[in-house]
Design a protein around this motif. Structure first.
Motif, PDB file in Angstrom:
ATOM      1  N   SER A  53       0.830  -1.199   0.000  1.00 36.26           N
ATOM      2  CA  SER A  53       0.000   0.000   0.000  1.00 36.26           C
ATOM      3  C   SER A  53       0.868   1.253   0.000  1.00 36.26           C
ATOM      4  O   SER A  53       1.963   1.266   0.548  1.00 36.26           O
ATOM      5  CB  SER A  53      -0.901   0.003   1.229  1.00 36.26           C
ATOM      6  N   ASP A  54       0.360   2.305  -0.588  1.00 28.02           N
ATOM      7  CA  ASP A  54       1.037   3.600  -0.560  1.00 28.02           C
ATOM      8  C   ASP A  54       0.558   4.454   0.608  1.00 28.02           C
ATOM      9  O   ASP A  54       1.037   5.568   0.805  1.00 28.02           O
ATOM     10  CB  ASP A  54       0.780   4.366  -1.863  1.00 28.02           C
ATOM     11  N   ILE A  55      -0.417   3.947   1.350  1.00 28.47           N
ATOM     12  CA  ILE A  55      -1.036   4.714   2.430  1.00 28.47           C
ATOM     13  C   ILE A  55      -0.869   3.962   3.746  1.00 28.47           C
ATOM     14  O   ILE A  55      -1.081   2.757   3.812  1.00 28.47           O
ATOM     15  CB  ILE A  55      -2.538   4.944   2.142  1.00 28.47           C
ATOM     16  N   LEU A  56      -0.507   4.707   4.774  1.00 30.93           N
ATOM     17  CA  LEU A  56      -0.385   4.146   6.120  1.00 30.93           C
ATOM     18  C   LEU A  56      -1.286   4.903   7.070  1.00 30.93           C
ATOM     19  O   LEU A  56      -1.579   6.067   6.823  1.00 30.93           O
ATOM     20  CB  LEU A  56       1.056   4.257   6.621  1.00 30.93           C
ATOM     21  N   PRO A  57      -1.698   4.277   8.155  1.00 30.26           N
ATOM     22  CA  PRO A  57      -1.496   2.867   8.453  1.00 30.26           C
ATOM     23  C   PRO A  57      -2.396   1.984   7.599  1.00 30.26           C
ATOM     24  O   PRO A  57      -3.411   2.438   7.075  1.00 30.26           O
ATOM     25  CB  PRO A  57      -1.865   2.757   9.926  1.00 30.26           C
ATOM     26  N   GLU A  58      -1.994   0.750   7.511  1.00 27.40           N
ATOM     27  CA  GLU A  58      -2.787  -0.272   6.822  1.00 27.40           C
ATOM     28  C   GLU A  58      -2.930  -1.441   7.788  1.00 27.40           C
ATOM     29  O   GLU A  58      -1.992  -1.774   8.504  1.00 27.40           O
ATOM     30  CB  GLU A  58      -2.088  -0.736   5.555  1.00 27.40           C
ATOM     31  N   THR A  59      -4.115  -2.038   7.816  1.00 28.38           N
ATOM     32  CA  THR A  59      -4.367  -3.152   8.715  1.00 28.38           C
ATOM     33  C   THR A  59      -5.025  -4.293   7.944  1.00 28.38           C
ATOM     34  O   THR A  59      -6.003  -4.074   7.226  1.00 28.38           O
ATOM     35  CB  THR A  59      -5.286  -2.714   9.885  1.00 28.38           C
ATOM     36  N   LEU A  60      -4.483  -5.487   8.108  1.00 32.32           N
ATOM     37  CA  LEU A  60      -5.070  -6.688   7.533  1.00 32.32           C
ATOM     38  C   LEU A  60      -5.730  -7.471   8.657  1.00 32.32           C
ATOM     39  O   LEU A  60      -5.167  -7.580   9.753  1.00 32.32           O
ATOM     40  CB  LEU A  60      -4.001  -7.567   6.873  1.00 32.32           C
TER      41      LEU A  60
END
Length: 151
Positions: free
Chosen positions: A115-122
């Motif tokens: 991803s280019d965007i943070l935060p990211e959560t799976l």
């Protein structure tokens, strides 16, 4: 002919090593996680970076969520920049991350691009299947709505 045989042998070894890497992932604590053997637990994987202001804001909620739901959810972090060793330890400490950190990014297991965007959560269900890919900061309330039996 010898070159072709050596190439095939190297390709075979690389395939075996690659398969091994897909099954278990080392953790900063020295433990290993296997997404094929979650034993009924949900997993939340949070991508963070020390320079990410929304990540810094989200981490206290993730710490609390991990504490309150430790019976059926495990929270792991992944350093977005791939920092390792002492630098990783220092960043985890500076952000007061209280959950364990994966040393290798597991996203390729689910064929996900970075991803280019943070935060990211799976969010991974108890069968090791990716259920949600969330971009942006999450709250305890957001997570509780997505993972059954959590608060």
């Amino acid at each position: 002919m010898k070159i072709v045989m050596k190439f095939k042998a190297l390709l075979f070894i690389a395939t075996l090593i690659g398969c091994e890497a897909h099954e278990s992932y080392p953790l900063r604590s020295g433990n290993v996680v296997d997404f094929d053997d979650l034993q009924g637990r949900w997993v939340l994987i949070n991508y963070w970076a020390v320079w990410c202001a929304p990540c810094r804001k989200e981490i206290p909620d993730l710490n609390e969520y991990a504490r309150n739901n430790s019976d059926n959810v495990t929270v792991y972090g992944v350093n977005y920049d791939g920092v390792q060793g002492n630098a990783l330890d220092e960043q985890v400490t500076s952000l007061n991350i209280q959950f364990d950190t994966l040393l290798n990014d597991p996203r390729f297991r689910w064929d996900l691009e970075k991803s280019d965007i943070l935060p990211e959560t799976l969010i991974v269900n108890e069968n090791g299947e990716l259920r949600y890919r969330l971009v942006g900061p999450q709250t305890i309330e957001d997570l509780s709505e997505l993972i059954p039996g959590t608060f």
